[in-house]
Design a protein around this motif. Structure first.
Motif, PDB file in Angstrom:
ATOM      1  N   MET A 166       0.812  -1.358   0.015  1.00 11.09           N
ATOM      2  CA  MET A 166      -0.096  -0.002   0.015  1.00 11.09           C
ATOM      3  C   MET A 166       0.692   1.129  -0.091  1.00 11.09           C
ATOM      4  O   MET A 166       2.023   1.298   0.489  1.00 11.09           O
ATOM      5  N   THR A 216      -0.040   7.341  -6.751  1.00 12.95           N
ATOM      6  CA  THR A 216       0.324   6.430  -5.567  1.00 12.95           C
ATOM      7  C   THR A 216      -0.699   5.259  -5.744  1.00 12.95           C
ATOM      8  O   THR A 216      -1.814   5.541  -6.250  1.00 12.95           O
ATOM      9  N   GLY A 370      10.343   6.420   6.377  1.00 15.91           N
ATOM     10  CA  GLY A 370      10.467   6.535   7.896  1.00 15.91           C
ATOM     11  C   GLY A 370       9.896   7.902   8.216  1.00 15.91           C
ATOM     12  O   GLY A 370      10.046   9.043   8.012  1.00 15.91           O
TER      13      GLY A 370
END
Ligand code: TGC
Ligand code: FAD
Length: 391
Positions: A166, A216, A370
């Motif tokens: 995802m 995306t 991150g």
């Protein structure tokens, strides 16, 4: 017209070689010509401008540090950083495409692939003829990718891949995906999955308020037969994808400076021209405080990042040093974007200026590769020796 002037308060250009400056100038000129005039419209439409792919390849945006024998630009880490800075000055979503292609697709094929894989994929990825994406994050495993459940079984003459990824940048149009999955022993490996393989789909993620000019999506694997020659043979374990992230996060540390520079430059220009109460708002102490703090933070980030580039060139930069720079610089950029937006008053919320787009984009940048928290915990672990994220 794009009037951008890059700030260089501490004469950092003195630390750059002629090649660095040449590479930066060509990227800057390309962004002014090809990205700035169209990017707002594409962001508003939530569409990636595919016509810039060829140009991105030509300025070294795909694999800047990959050796020329594989089609890369063969540049050093400072040049790589400067290219990312210039691209993100245009838009973080465009820089994402460059980061993913370079550090998350070309890098693992170069470092962990065999010679056949390198020759098959790298030259085409370097020109943008092939576009790639990187599947690590899963719906239930983001900051903790080691707990992933996507898996493959050895079926003798092929592997059978199942699972889902995802939030994958470029997934909806990528030709190939570097996918991280566990084998029957639970060991993580990288597999090259190609568009068209049966059972492999890439649905697009809609309604993003951030990184709108970047596409995306998800990667869904429903009994996908992956040829055995598509496994990256030279590294396995979580350290393999984390090694790619080192390279991408380093590029983002530079990229964030570009976004911050654009916000600062726009706000400075506006503050000198906008008259209220009979004088330019740039002549008020409150607005000068904002501008002075912005240029101070940009300069500190430039020094941090330049030094990190030197350490990378020497092969000495640590993961924790990269985390510090990614975290500091993205946080710096998002603060500058928020302050700069206010300096433009009502005009700051429109697409007439780039600031609000940068501000919204940086919400993704501070989350991906991150999160802000995870990079703090990496620094905390580095200085104490105790990982706080583990139970
Ligand atoms: P941990 O036990 O610390 O490490 C597991 C194994 O990996 C080794 N290692 C590394 N190896 C190479 N390079 C590095 N940087 C490495 N860091 C660690 C380590 O030595 C160990 O090896 P071994 O042999 O002992 O197994 O792993 P952990 O599970 O505790 O996790 C650590 C943590 C939380 C820091 C890590 O999982 C992490 O960084 N999480 C954040 C996830 C993340 O960043 N995801 C990004 C997804 S990609 C993306 O967002 C693309 S955005 C698009 C764009 O770039 O524009
Ligand atoms: P979570 O891990 O669920 O975190 C939620 C919150 O909890 C965060 O604030 C986090 O900091 C905090 N948190 C988590 N663990 C701890 C802890 N131990 N202690 C304290 N706080 C903690 N991934 C890819 O693999 N490939 C891509 O191309 C890619 N592109 C992306 C593009 C976009 C636009 C976005 C938004 C994301 C993308 N990602 C990609 C995914 C990205 O890397 C993840 O979103 C990110 O790693 C965070 O994971 P998560 O969203 O599941 O959040």
């Amino acid at each position: 017209p794009d009037l951008f002037q890059a700030p260089d308060y501490y004469n950092l250009d003195d630390l750059l070689t002629d090649e660095h400056k040449l590479v930066r100038e060509s990227a800057r000129a390309w962004v002014k010509r090809e990205v700035s005039p169209i990017i707002e419209e594409y962001a508003q439409r939530a569409e990636f401008p595919k016509q810039i792919i060829k140009g991105l390849g030509e300025i070294g945006g795909f694999g800047p540090y990959i050796p020329a024998e594989y089609g890369g630009a063969g540049l050093d880490q400072i040049s790589y950083g400067l290219i990312m800075q210039e691209i993100e000055r245009g838009d973080s979503g465009v820089r994402s495409t460059s980061s993913v292609q370079s550090s998350l697709v070309m890098y693992p094929i170069w470092k962990y692939g065999n010679e056949e894989q390198r020759l098959k994929y790298l030259p085409k990825l370097a020109t943008g003829e092939f576009m790639g994406c990187f599947g690590l994050t899963e719906p239930d495993h983001g900051s903790d990718p080691g707990s992933m459940i996507t898996n493959f079984k050895d079926m003798g003459d092929h592997y059978l891949l199942n699972g889902a990824k995802m939030w994958i940048s470029n997934a909806p149009f990528a030709d190939i995906a570097v996918v991280w999955a566990k084998n029957e022993e639970g060991r993580i490996h990288g597999l090259i999955v190609e568009r068209g393989m049966e059972g492999f789909t890439t649905p697009e993620t809609h309604n993003k308020w951030s990184l709108r000019a970047s596409s995306t999506g998800e990667l869904i694997f429903d009994n996908v037969k992956v040829p055995k020659e598509n496994l990256l043979p030279n590294k396995s374990g979580l350290g393999a994808p984390l090694g790619c992230l080192d390279s991408a996060r380093y590029g983002i540390a530079w990229g964030a400076i570009g976004a911050a520079m654009d916000c600062y430059d726009t706000a400075l220009r506006y503050a000198k021209e906008r008259i209220q109460f009979g004088k330019p708002i740039g002549g008020t102490q409150l607005q000068q405080k904002k501008l002075a703090e912005m240029i101070t933070e940009i300069t500190k980030a430039q020094l941090l990042t330049w030094r990190l580039g030197v350490l990378r060139n020497e092969g000495k930069a640590t993961t924790a040093q990269i985390s510090m720079a990614k975290r500091n610089n993205v946080d710096m950029a998002i603060h500058i974007a928020r302050e700069a937006r206010q300096m433009l008053g009502g005009m700051g919320i429109t697409g007439e200026y780039s600031i609000m787009r940068h501000m919204m984009n940086l919400e993704s940048v501070i989350t991906y590769e991150g999160t802000h928290d995870i990079h703090l915990l990496i620094t905390g672990m580095d200085v104490t020796g105790i990982p706080a994220f583990k139970s």
